[in-house]
Design an enzyme around this catalytic site. Structure first.
Site, PDB file in Angstrom:
ATOM      1  CE1 TYR A   5      51.780  69.488  65.100  1.00 20.15           C
ATOM      2  CE2 TYR A   5      49.722  69.407  63.867  1.00 20.15           C
ATOM      3  CZ  TYR A   5      50.745  70.136  64.447  1.00 20.15           C
ATOM      4  OH  TYR A   5      50.732  71.499  64.380  1.00 20.15           O
ATOM      5  CE1 TYR A  54      46.227  70.918  62.258  1.00 24.49           C
ATOM      6  CE2 TYR A  54      48.468  71.455  61.581  1.00 24.49           C
ATOM      7  CZ  TYR A  54      47.436  71.531  62.503  1.00 24.49           C
ATOM      8  OH  TYR A  54      47.631  72.233  63.670  1.00 24.49           O
ATOM      9  CG  HIS A 101      50.780  76.094  62.335  1.00 25.73           C
ATOM     10  ND1 HIS A 101      49.722  75.552  61.645  1.00 25.73           N
ATOM     11  CD2 HIS A 101      50.855  75.396  63.489  1.00 25.73           C
ATOM     12  CE1 HIS A 101      49.174  74.587  62.354  1.00 25.73           C
ATOM     13  NE2 HIS A 101      49.849  74.452  63.472  1.00 25.73           N
ATOM     14  CG  HIS A 131      52.400  74.526  67.435  1.00 21.93           C
ATOM     15  ND1 HIS A 131      51.240  75.090  67.902  1.00 21.93           N
ATOM     16  CD2 HIS A 131      52.023  73.655  66.467  1.00 21.93           C
ATOM     17  CE1 HIS A 131      50.205  74.578  67.249  1.00 21.93           C
ATOM     18  NE2 HIS A 131      50.647  73.699  66.371  1.00 21.93           N
ATOM     19  NE  ARG A 137      45.120  76.760  62.344  1.00 21.50           N
ATOM     20  CZ  ARG A 137      46.152  77.088  63.109  1.00 21.50           C
ATOM     21  NH1 ARG A 137      46.637  76.243  63.975  1.00 21.50           N
ATOM     22  NH2 ARG A 137      46.711  78.294  63.051  1.00 21.50           N
TER      23      ARG A 137
HETATM   24 FE   LIG Z   1      49.375  72.849  64.785  1.00 22.30          FE
END
Ligand SMILES: [Fe+3]
Lengths: 193, 234
Positions: free
Chosen positions: B105, B144, B157, B159, B154
């Site tokens: 991110y 990640y 995905h 959000h 995770r």
């Molecule tokens: Fe996330």
């Protein structure tokens, strides 16, 4: 169960600001608007630690108690360019703020009149779904005593978690303190809507 | 004035509970008291609509930054926003954010030592059409690691944040990709009790809406709460 099952909620996660924190969404009105006030608060977890990755959203009527939405059938006036939505992501100390105006009174169910209030959504990492609460104003003693939602809560301590307390003015702007406790002794009253 | 027509209540097992111990951060961030049920007033049945054109052109395309292409697999993510009765939800705001193709991110607290992509911010917005349709162009996000438990990753995905027609239709969720082997091990995905509600968060590969030599395509429809049939009785 309906034919089209609803979309489930998931947490905003730790990186919510990438998608959600942009522009001056804390300012529901500009600071120089007549009647502008400031709302300040912290979000705390069950150990009293600040929550630095939360997002608070508010939705409110204008000063005449009118929502800018087609499903508000009342004939109260709309206010030009007043929309009623605000969003604030907490900082590293768990602090959020809004600059807005106090909404007028909105009708409730069964010919009641609600006290001035804001609808509040609380999102955070570690919350799989938002919690819903309301913000009322401590200097609306008479209106608050008539509010059907406040009056549906028997425990005065729980009820008081919904009332933002008026504190000292800041640069001539009325200021209200509204802390949100996700859990613990001072846990905020949350609603099932 | 006649009483407002409220929205239908969600069934309990279609959303995750506040406390889900497999996802450790819920332990101190879940209220202990039961929420207080309130009937819907004008406050709950109204909400921000965003149909007033604040978006800039290009906010639906995450795959290009300053005219430069982001790295990774380019994809379309599109679908419709409907209510429980199948009625389209027009002109409602959708906001998305995601990590890049390597699972990183663009955020100061993301310490995952995967490369940042100078041409990928990972944030987009659209407003649905009159028929409730939306479409994003983006990059397929990577999986990640996160610190929830040993070797926790995770599933990939995106959000998604959605408003819908009322305060009570507001929902923030995550869209997943088909056949991810990490579903089995992810407490956030598995926090949703109902199996079919969980599967509805998994997008579908859609060959028909791919663009040859350009992008693959995934379909993801949103269903928000529908109206009650009759006004609320006291
Ligand atoms: Fe996330």
């Amino acid at each position: 169960m309906s034919e089209f099952g609803i979309t489930a909620s998931q947490t905003v996660g730790p990186f919510l600001k990438i998608g959600l924190a942009q522009g001056d969404q804390e300012y529901v009105v500009a600071e120089n608007v007549k009647g502008a006030l400031r709302i300040d608060g912290h979000v705390y977890d069950g150990q009293g630690q600040p929550v630095p990755d939360a997002m608070i959203e508010i939705w409110q009527a204008n000063i005449y108690g009118k929502y800018d939405h087609p499903d508000d059938p009342t004939d109260a006036e709309l206010v030009k360019s007043f929309y009623g939505f605000g969003r604030s992501c907490t900082d590293k100390n768990g602090n959020f703020f809004f600059v807005t105006v106090k909404p007028g009174r909105v009708v409730g169910l069964g010919n009641t009149l609600q006290a001035p209030h804001l609808a509040v959504n609380v999102f955070a990492r570690g919350m799989l779904k938002q919690q819903v609460t309301r913000l009322y104003f401590s200097d609306e003693i008479q209106a608050n005593s008539e509010d059907p939602v406040l009056n549906s809560i028997d425990d005065a301590g729980v009820r008081d978690t919904l009332v933002a307390s008026k504190v000292n003015d800041e640069n001539g702007m009325p200021c209200y303190k509204f802390n949100i406790h996700l859990q613990g002794e001072m846990e905020t009253a949350f609603f099932d809507v | 004035m006649s009483e407002p027509v409220g929205y239908r209540r969600d069934s309990q097992d279609e959303h995750p509970p506040a406390l889900y111990e497999g996802y450790k951060s819920t332990v101190l961030r879940s209220p202990k008291r039961l929420p207080i049920k309130i009937n819907h007033t004008l406050t709950e049945i109204t909400g921000p609509l965003f149909g007033h054109g604040k978006l800039q052109p290009g906010e639906d395309d995450l795959s290009i930054e300053n005219g430069e292409e982001a790295q990774g697999q380019r994809i379309f993510v599109s679908g419709r926003v409907l209510d429980e009765d199948g009625r389209p939800v027009p002109r409602t705001l959708i906001e998305i954010w995601q990590c890049n193709a390597a699972g990183r991110y663009r955020h100061p607290i993301d310490q995952h030592p995967a490369p940042l992509d100078p041409n990928f911010v990972g944030q987009g917005r659209v407003v649905t059409s009159d028929e409730g349709e939306y479409k994003f162009t983006t990059i397929k996000p990577g999986a990640y690691p996160w610190g929830n438990h040993y070797n926790a990753w995770r599933p990939a995905h995106i959000h998604f944040s959605l408003f819908g027609p009322a305060f009570v239709t507001r929902v923030i969720t995550q869209m997943y990709f088909p056949d991810d082997p990490l579903f089995l091990f992810d407490p956030i995905f598995n926090s949703i009790p109902d199996e079919s509600a969980r599967q509805r968060l998994v997008s579908k590969f859609d060959l028909d809406s791919t663009k040859p030599d350009f992008a693959l395509s995934f379909k993801f429809n949103f269903i928000v709460r529908g109206r009650d049939a009759t006004p609320f009785e006291e």
